[in-house]
Enzyme design. Structure first.
Site, short mmCIF file in Angstrom:
data_model
loop_
_atom_site.label_atom_id
_atom_site.label_comp_id
_atom_site.label_asym_id
_atom_site.label_seq_id
_atom_site.Cartn_x
_atom_site.Cartn_y
_atom_site.Cartn_z
N HIS A 215 -9.62 1.73 -9.74
CA HIS A 215 -9.41 1.59 -8.29
C HIS A 215 -9.29 2.95 -7.64
CE1 HIS A 215 -5.39 2.42 -9.77
NE2 HIS A 215 -5.11 2.82 -8.55
N ASP B 191 -6.84 4.50 -4.62
CA ASP B 191 -5.64 4.10 -3.87
C ASP B 191 -6.00 3.92 -2.41
OD1 ASP B 191 -3.40 6.31 -5.76
OD2 ASP B 191 -4.19 4.30 -6.18
N HIS C 125 -9.70 5.72 -10.39
CA HIS C 125 -8.84 6.03 -11.53
C HIS C 125 -8.28 4.74 -12.10
CE1 HIS C 125 -6.25 6.06 -7.95
NE2 HIS C 125 -5.25 5.72 -8.73
N ARG D 3 4.68 2.79 -21.70
CA ARG D 3 4.48 3.91 -20.76
C ARG D 3 5.10 3.55 -19.41
NH1 ARG D 3 0.25 5.22 -17.01
NH2 ARG D 3 0.22 7.45 -16.58
C1 LIG Z 1 -1.54 -0.54 -1.11
C2 LIG Z 1 -1.42 -0.73 -2.42
C3 LIG Z 1 -2.06 -1.85 -3.15
C4 LIG Z 1 -1.81 -1.45 -4.63
C5 LIG Z 1 -0.48 -0.73 -4.55
C6 LIG Z 1 -0.70 0.17 -3.36
C7 LIG Z 1 -1.64 1.34 -3.78
C8 LIG Z 1 -2.44 1.00 -5.04
C9 LIG Z 1 -2.91 -0.46 -5.08
C10 LIG Z 1 -3.33 -0.97 -6.49
C11 LIG Z 1 -2.40 -0.38 -7.58
C12 LIG Z 1 -4.79 -0.66 -6.85
C13 LIG Z 1 -5.21 -1.42 -8.13
C14 LIG Z 1 -5.05 -2.93 -7.94
C15 LIG Z 1 -3.61 -3.34 -7.56
C16 LIG Z 1 -3.65 -4.85 -7.23
C17 LIG Z 1 -2.66 -3.19 -8.75
O1 LIG Z 1 -3.13 -3.13 -9.91
O2 LIG Z 1 -1.43 -3.17 -8.57
C18 LIG Z 1 -3.20 -2.51 -6.30
C19 LIG Z 1 -1.81 -2.62 -5.66
C20 LIG Z 1 -1.53 -4.00 -5.04
O3 LIG Z 1 -2.40 -4.57 -4.34
O4 LIG Z 1 -0.41 -4.50 -5.28
O1 LIG Z 2 0.41 4.52 -13.89
C1 LIG Z 2 -0.49 5.34 -13.63
O2 LIG Z 2 -0.70 6.37 -14.30
C2 LIG Z 2 -1.40 5.11 -12.43
C3 LIG Z 2 -1.00 3.91 -11.61
C4 LIG Z 2 -1.85 3.82 -10.36
O3 LIG Z 2 -2.94 4.36 -10.26
C5 LIG Z 2 -1.34 3.04 -9.21
O4 LIG Z 2 -0.28 2.38 -9.37
O5 LIG Z 2 -2.04 3.11 -8.14
FE LIG Z 3 -3.68 4.36 -8.20
#
Ligand SMILES: C=C1C[C@]23C[C@H]1CC[C@H]2[C@]1(C)CCC[C@@](C)(C(=O)O)[C@H]1[C@@H]3C(=O)O
Ligand SMILES: O=C(O)CCC(=O)C(=O)O
Ligand SMILES: [Fe+2]
Length: 373
Positions: free
Chosen positions: A239, A241, A295, A305
């Protein structure tokens, strides 16, 4: 990678199963990775080298040393034009505060799942506890638990301390105080980075710092349990951010990986350093000049982790648009005006953030405005 534009929030919710809530105890009881947690092969290509991101010593910046600031600006600009990741040391965040935040992360995630569900994420909002987002998605479930809460300090209330005390009671009063202090330190550092970014872009030095003075940011604690078959799953999927700037504290386990030059590259953990990366909203604020880079977070079979991600976000209703000088420099506007509230809502109700969030959001907002007119 297919983008996931979900027509309605109901599609976000996993089919109800009898598996019960998912947390680290559920994940670690599994002998094999459950199918919902298996990611497409394209997302699982291993990282086989380290990212050569700059390590910026901020000591000179805080001392107002012109030469040090110029050198830092050159390194930051080069990284932001390429992948948008760099690390900082002498950042001014007390190491004992970071250690406390790490310890309190464990105190929360070690709770029985019934306790963690007392702050369960409410659909449509990013706040609260989530176990693998199993209430939102039914495939490509991340191998992690998260706890997210909002932070702003433009009022007298201590919103983070209040969140913990009101939601989890007196036993979490100290945790709330620690994360309140941590978020205050994160915002202060984020505003300094915004000053540096303005310098690197050649705009008024306080332009972005003033824009984020009344920020409404997101703090997220990530806990990644060990995984029996780590090559099949991911802690956080690929994704960009959607936010403006991320300040990440990662432990020494390693797992953060960035997709640069068509390959996954790991971001080495550096004791005492913080990882900084540009988000989609800052890409729009820089009129497309600075990259919000793809990333992910991998998992492993040996060590759990932990990471603490502070996401700087503008106040909800502020219009996100680049300064005029960057429109002139690029020759055109790269993205339409939008508000963070709209983009956040898009990621929470319609679209699972990936590498195309900003493009899909731009189309979504333009189609919305056409249907209204
Ligand atoms: C605005 C946001 C949505 C998420 C948390 C913040 C910034 C990063 C986003 C996220 C981590 C990107 C990957 C997918 C996601 C669903 C996750 O894995 O948590 C995303 C977060 C979210 O929507 O809760
Ligand atoms: O845990 C990490 O190293 C990255 C997590 C991340 O990219 C996020 O929460 O947006
Ligand atoms: Fe991220």
């Amino acid at each position: 990678m297919a983008s996931i534009l979900l027509s309605s929030p109901s599609k976000l919710h996993a089919q109800q199963t009898n598996r019960g809530p998912i947390d680290s105890s559920f994940l670690q009881r599994q002998t094999r990775v459950p199918s919902g947690f298996i990611w497409p092969e394209a997302d699982l290509v291993a990282a086989d080298e380290e990212l050569d991101e700059p390590l910026i010593d901020l000591k000179g910046f805080f001392k107002g040393d012109g030469v040090a600031i110029e050198n830092a600006a050159k390194l930051i600009r080069a990284s932001c034009l390429s992948h948008g990741f760099f690390q900082v040391t002498n950042h001014g965040v007390d190491t004992s505060l970071i250690k406390l935040a790490d310890d309190h992360l464990d105190q929360f995630f070690n709770l029985p799942v019934s306790e963690k569900l007392r702050v369960k994420r409410v659909p449509g909002s990013p706040w609260g506890y989530s176990g693998s987002h199993a209430d939102r998605f039914s495939t490509k479930l991340p191998w992690k638990e998260t706890l997210s809460f909002g932070f702003h300090d433009n009022g007298s209330e201590k919103v983070v301390a209040d969140f913990f005390k009101s939601k989890l009671g007196d036993s979490f009063k100290e945790t709330g105080k620690v994360y309140q202090k941590y978020c205050e330190a994160m915002k202060s550092l984020a505003l300094s980075i915004m000053e540096l970014l303005a310098i690197t872009l050649g705009v008024k030095r306080l332009h972005y710092k003033e824009f984020f003075e009344d920020a409404h940011s997101i703090m997220r604690c990530n806990y990644y349990p060990t995984c029996q078959e780590p090559s099949l799953s991911l802690g956080t999927g690929p994704h960009c951010d959607p936010t403006s700037l991320t300040i990440l504290h990662q432990d020494q386990v390693g797992g953060l990986e960035v997709f640069v030059n068509n390959k996954w590259q790991s971001v080495r953990p550096i004791q005492g350093a913080l990882v900084i990366n540009i988000g989609d909203t800052f890409t729009a604020l820089s009129n497309g000049l600075y990259k919000s880079c793809l990333h992910r977070a991998s998992v492993n079979a040996v060590k759990e982790r932990r990471s603490l991600a502070f996401f700087l976000c503008p106040k909800d209703d502020k219009v996100v648009k680049p300064p005029e000088e960057l429109v002139t420099e690029v020759g055109t506007r790269k993205y339409p005006d939008f508000t963070w509230a709209k983009l956040l809502g898009f990621t929470q109700n319609h679209y699972r953030a990936d590498e195309s969030t900003l493009q899909q959001f731009s189309k979504f907002t333009q189609s919305e405005s056409k249907s209204v007119n």
